[in-house]
Write a protein that holds these residues in place. Structure first.
Motif, mmCIF file in Angstrom:
data_model
loop_
_atom_site.group_PDB
_atom_site.id
_atom_site.type_symbol
_atom_site.label_atom_id
_atom_site.label_comp_id
_atom_site.label_asym_id
_atom_site.label_seq_id
_atom_site.Cartn_x
_atom_site.Cartn_y
_atom_site.Cartn_z
ATOM 1 N N GLY A 238 24.404 -29.481 91.325
ATOM 2 C CA GLY A 238 23.930 -30.811 89.989
ATOM 3 C C GLY A 238 23.156 -30.446 88.675
ATOM 4 N N SER A 239 23.250 -29.106 88.526
ATOM 5 C CA SER A 239 21.757 -29.107 87.110
ATOM 6 C C SER A 239 22.947 -28.977 86.309
ATOM 7 C CB SER A 239 21.232 -28.230 87.211
ATOM 8 O OG SER A 239 20.061 -29.020 88.024
ATOM 9 N N GLY A 240 22.702 -28.946 84.784
ATOM 10 C CA GLY A 240 23.453 -28.692 83.899
ATOM 11 C C GLY A 240 25.195 -28.505 84.282
ATOM 12 N N ASP A 241 25.945 -28.089 83.835
ATOM 13 C CA ASP A 241 27.276 -28.587 83.585
ATOM 14 C C ASP A 241 27.818 -28.773 84.825
ATOM 15 O OD1 ASP A 241 27.516 -28.739 80.626
ATOM 16 O OD2 ASP A 241 27.883 -26.269 80.657
ATOM 17 N N ARG A 242 27.441 -28.490 85.998
ATOM 18 C CA ARG A 242 27.566 -27.885 87.435
ATOM 19 C C ARG A 242 27.619 -30.061 87.920
ATOM 20 N NH1 ARG A 242 25.544 -24.394 91.501
ATOM 21 N NH2 ARG A 242 27.127 -24.818 92.958
ATOM 22 N N PRO A 243 29.017 -30.127 88.552
ATOM 23 C CA PRO A 243 29.362 -31.713 89.116
ATOM 24 C C PRO A 243 27.870 -32.418 89.923
ATOM 25 C CG PRO A 243 30.216 -30.315 90.696
ATOM 26 C CD PRO A 243 30.198 -29.534 89.717
ATOM 27 N N ARG A 244 27.225 -33.507 89.108
ATOM 28 C CA ARG A 244 26.309 -34.432 89.894
ATOM 29 C C ARG A 244 27.090 -34.367 91.388
ATOM 30 N NH1 ARG A 244 22.959 -33.232 86.305
ATOM 31 N NH2 ARG A 244 24.485 -32.086 85.051
ATOM 32 N N TRP A 245 25.226 -35.051 91.815
ATOM 33 C CA TRP A 245 25.795 -35.014 93.363
ATOM 34 C C TRP A 245 24.959 -35.997 93.655
ATOM 35 C CZ3 TRP A 245 21.667 -31.050 95.331
ATOM 36 C CH2 TRP A 245 21.775 -31.206 96.699
ATOM 37 N N ASP A 246 25.403 -36.696 94.513
ATOM 38 C CA ASP A 246 25.021 -38.389 95.176
ATOM 39 C C ASP A 246 23.770 -38.760 95.985
ATOM 40 O OD1 ASP A 246 27.351 -39.297 93.605
ATOM 41 O OD2 ASP A 246 28.447 -40.232 95.642
ATOM 42 N N ALA A 247 23.862 -37.316 96.604
ATOM 43 C CA ALA A 247 22.547 -38.233 97.468
ATOM 44 C C ALA A 247 21.449 -37.373 95.842
ATOM 45 C CB ALA A 247 22.946 -36.855 99.152
ATOM 46 N N ALA A 248 21.847 -36.382 95.965
ATOM 47 C CA ALA A 248 20.626 -35.868 95.270
ATOM 48 C C ALA A 248 19.899 -36.625 93.713
ATOM 49 C CB ALA A 248 21.112 -34.215 94.656
ATOM 50 N N GLU A 249 21.052 -37.183 93.227
ATOM 51 C CA GLU A 249 21.091 -38.400 92.437
ATOM 52 C C GLU A 249 20.116 -39.540 93.001
ATOM 53 O OE1 GLU A 249 22.233 -38.190 88.663
ATOM 54 O OE2 GLU A 249 22.372 -36.070 89.656
ATOM 55 N N GLN A 250 20.518 -39.742 94.178
ATOM 56 C CA GLN A 250 20.122 -41.148 94.769
ATOM 57 C C GLN A 250 18.578 -40.594 95.155
ATOM 58 O OE1 GLN A 250 22.503 -42.287 98.458
ATOM 59 N NE2 GLN A 250 23.680 -42.788 96.647
ATOM 60 N N ALA A 251 17.599 -39.337 95.116
ATOM 61 C CA ALA A 251 16.911 -38.708 95.610
ATOM 62 C C ALA A 251 15.312 -38.793 93.939
ATOM 63 C CB ALA A 251 16.896 -37.642 96.474
ATOM 64 N N ARG A 252 16.506 -38.781 92.923
ATOM 65 C CA ARG A 252 15.851 -38.265 92.089
ATOM 66 C C ARG A 252 15.205 -39.866 91.532
ATOM 67 N NH1 ARG A 252 18.366 -34.422 88.288
ATOM 68 N NH2 ARG A 252 19.026 -32.382 89.679
ATOM 69 N N ALA A 253 16.457 -40.710 91.510
ATOM 70 C CA ALA A 253 16.052 -42.320 91.171
ATOM 71 C C ALA A 253 14.902 -42.775 91.939
ATOM 72 C CB ALA A 253 17.528 -42.735 91.519
ATOM 73 N N GLU A 254 14.679 -42.241 93.228
ATOM 74 C CA GLU A 254 14.438 -43.363 94.163
ATOM 75 C C GLU A 254 12.457 -42.416 93.384
ATOM 76 O OE1 GLU A 254 13.861 -45.653 95.924
ATOM 77 O OE2 GLU A 254 11.973 -45.313 97.075
ATOM 78 N N LEU A 255 12.982 -41.154 93.494
ATOM 79 C CA LEU A 255 11.782 -41.144 93.463
ATOM 80 C C LEU A 255 11.104 -41.533 91.268
ATOM 81 C CD1 LEU A 255 9.184 -38.386 92.916
ATOM 82 C CD2 LEU A 255 11.061 -37.190 92.006
ATOM 83 N N ARG A 256 11.754 -41.627 90.942
ATOM 84 C CA ARG A 256 11.630 -42.455 89.100
ATOM 85 C C ARG A 256 10.595 -43.817 90.001
ATOM 86 N NH1 ARG A 256 16.030 -39.410 87.097
ATOM 87 N NH2 ARG A 256 17.072 -40.984 87.846
#
Lengths: 244, 244
Positions: A77-95
């Motif tokens: 999910g980092s750098g050029d690797r494909p995003r990853w929905d669950a991780a993106e959601q968790a980061r958004a919730e943390l923010r």
């Protein structure tokens, strides 16, 4: 493991980019090595390899001067690797909770860290298989890393890692705190005392939990990226003591 | 300052016993020093110089190899110095509550530590006057010591001390915790994580309170006297960085 580029840095260190399946990575080899060398796995940062490159290459060059190879791979999910929905959601919730000034719940920390650890650790083990199959790399192997929960899990499940430098500064799930009791290898833990993004007490609790007979905590002043030069040199000496 | 004996140790270090008024002390000089050397004050231990001698001389010899003179003096009420009623009563009261499993109150800690700090610190300053008047000792001056509250007070009131290694492991009065905020010199604090006689949280609070821009905490495993060799070497490098 496919090598995709090779260049010689100013000090003679050989930097080789590679892919392991679809995971990008970098290997740095000392300028001149007559026998197989020990290896330090440079733990990842969620910022991605490209953004972290200046700090990573500086550490790799320092390690190369001590006779160590170093290698790193991109996190899921980092750098050029494909995003990853669950991780993106968790980061958004943390923010969201941090901007709202709400406490960061155990559920948010678990959602943010545990799936990342579950995905990343087998990738690091696969990278270790590939790296140790290279004739120029022998062992022993150290882990030096940023997402401290990945370091904890690796120290528990990967017997080829014989010493670890762990950088405090990310959230630690309770499950990882429990796993820490099973860690038995020598540890050198770096804590930036006034790191605004770091829960100091969580790091002290984690340090206390480690089962290792040799464990050292070095706390210094300065923010998250402000590790003093002498503290970096002490971490390097820890590896020299345990991997040479 | 009267020198009362002089002997050359195996490694060429010169050990000179002295008295300063009625206070006994020891000075160790490097084997060969062509110019005036920096000085490390080896902070005292309530056990008394005689009982502490093996540990003190080992540290002095290590420092001498780095080109430093070291010196120490007996604490008030320790070793052969006259007992001192208030201190004896405070120690007896501490023993009583600890044997009874009662909490150690702020009053007991204050009675135990503050009069000792008030008496000892001017003695250390007088010793520093005498030592710095010797032609073979120049500066800068470091303090490396055991009764951490004496180190804190000295760091605040004595501008000739430019760096300090402090060993956690004794009670810290609240007043000293407040004084710690005024400390501005570089500090290297050693904490034995599992030291049975040490209040770990008090040490962390003290470390947090220090006003120094450069302060480092090194926590290690092992009991009160079990500081690992590598941790001693890191403390020595701290002095080499700041006093050389």
């Amino acid at each position: 493991m496919q090598f995709t580029s090779e260049q010689r840095l100013d000090d003679g260190v050989i930097e080789r980019e590679f892919t392991l399946g679809d995971i990008p990575g970098i290997l740095w080899m000392p300028a001149s090595a007559s026998a197989p060398v020990p290896l330090i796995l440079l733990g990842p940062a969620p910022l991605g390899l490209r953004k972290m490159y200046p700090r990573l290459v500086a550490r790799a060059q320092h390690s190369a001067a001590e006779g160590f190879a170093t290698a790193t791979i991109e996190l899921p999910g980092s750098g050029d690797r494909p995003r990853w929905d669950a991780a993106e959601q968790a980061r958004a919730e943390l923010r969201r909770v941090m901007e709202a000034g709400e406490p960061v719940s155990d559920e948010i920390v678990d959602a943010l860290v545990l799936p990342l650890v579950d995905k990343a650790v087998p990738e690091w083990q696969a990278a270790l298989d590939a790296l140790l199959s290279l004739p120029e790399i022998g062992g022993p192997v150290g882990y030096s890393g940023g997402v401290i929960s990945i370091g904890v899990r690796l120290a528990v499940v990967e017997p080829r890692i014989s010493a670890a430098v762990l950088f405090a500064g990310s959230f630690v799930p309770r499950a990882i705190l429990e796993e820490a009791r099973q860690v038995a290898i020598p540890l050198h833990v770096l804590l930036q005392w006034d790191d605004e993004g770091n829960d100091r007490q969580a790091t002290l609790d984690l340090f206390d939990a480690f089962g290792s007979r040799e464990k050292t905590l070095h706390a210094n002043m300065g923010g998250h990226t402000g590790v003093p030069q002498f503290a970096g040199e002490e971490a390097a000496r820890f590896f020299t003591r345990h991997l040479s």
